[in-house]
Design a protein around this motif. Sequence first.
Motif, PDB file in Angstrom:
ATOM      1  N   SER A 125       0.835  -1.206   0.000  1.00 51.60           N
ATOM      2  CA  SER A 125       0.000   0.000   0.000  1.00 51.60           C
ATOM      3  C   SER A 125       0.873   1.260   0.000  1.00 51.60           C
ATOM      4  N   ILE A 126       1.978   1.219   0.716  1.00 52.32           N
ATOM      5  CA  ILE A 126       2.912   2.358   0.717  1.00 52.32           C
ATOM      6  C   ILE A 126       3.452   2.580  -0.693  1.00 52.32           C
ATOM      7  N   MET A 127       3.847   1.496  -1.352  1.00 53.51           N
ATOM      8  CA  MET A 127       4.398   1.603  -2.707  1.00 53.51           C
ATOM      9  C   MET A 127       3.355   2.122  -3.691  1.00 53.51           C
ATOM     10  N   ILE A 128       2.141   1.613  -3.605  1.00 49.83           N
ATOM     11  CA  ILE A 128       1.079   2.059  -4.511  1.00 49.83           C
ATOM     12  C   ILE A 128       0.820   3.542  -4.324  1.00 49.83           C
ATOM     13  N   ARG A 129       0.748   3.965  -3.072  1.00 49.75           N
ATOM     14  CA  ARG A 129       0.405   5.365  -2.800  1.00 49.75           C
ATOM     15  C   ARG A 129       1.533   6.344  -3.135  1.00 49.75           C
ATOM     16  N   LYS A 130       2.721   5.836  -3.435  1.00 48.42           N
ATOM     17  CA  LYS A 130       3.819   6.694  -3.885  1.00 48.42           C
ATOM     18  C   LYS A 130       3.697   7.024  -5.373  1.00 48.42           C
ATOM     19  N   ASN A 131       2.769   6.362  -6.064  1.00 51.90           N
ATOM     20  CA  ASN A 131       2.578   6.575  -7.492  1.00 51.90           C
ATOM     21  C   ASN A 131       1.471   7.594  -7.742  1.00 51.90           C
ATOM     22  N   THR A 132       1.416   8.079  -8.969  1.00 46.53           N
ATOM     23  CA  THR A 132       0.380   9.034  -9.349  1.00 46.53           C
ATOM     24  C   THR A 132      -0.796   8.303  -9.992  1.00 46.53           C
TER      25      THR A 132
END
Length: 135
Positions: free
Chosen positions: A68-75
């Motif tokens: 979830s952290i990785m996903i939320r770092k994307n646009t």
Amino acid sequence: MGTINDKGQIFVEVNFEGYSTHFGTCEAARWFLTHEMGTINDRLHKHQGFRLRLVGHSFGGAIVSMLSIMIRKNTCDELGFSPDIVTAVGYGTPPCVSRDLAGSCSEFVTTDDIIPRLSVATLMRLRKEILQTDW
């Protein structure tokens, strides 16, 4: 390189955007990000208006937290959907990220489970805190 915790287990750390994380957790989350984002994107487009809650137990809880952290770092353009719709809940999640990283994701990752943090040391600390309280 890694560190050895009080149980003799080796904790291998990796740097994720300046934060310390557990190597295996980070690599597993990266695998899901690489191999399963197409499926996730397809489902979110098929079910417009739904949010995505990632749920896992134990190591799976650590993986979904990191994912979830990785996903939320994307646009939104990179993902095909808004990263704000992603949250994670972990049960029995072992500590796998630095305190700073845990603090930075506290709005969308929940791992409030007492059992992984329950030990003789934490019970003794709790007892000491209770006995020192003025009631």
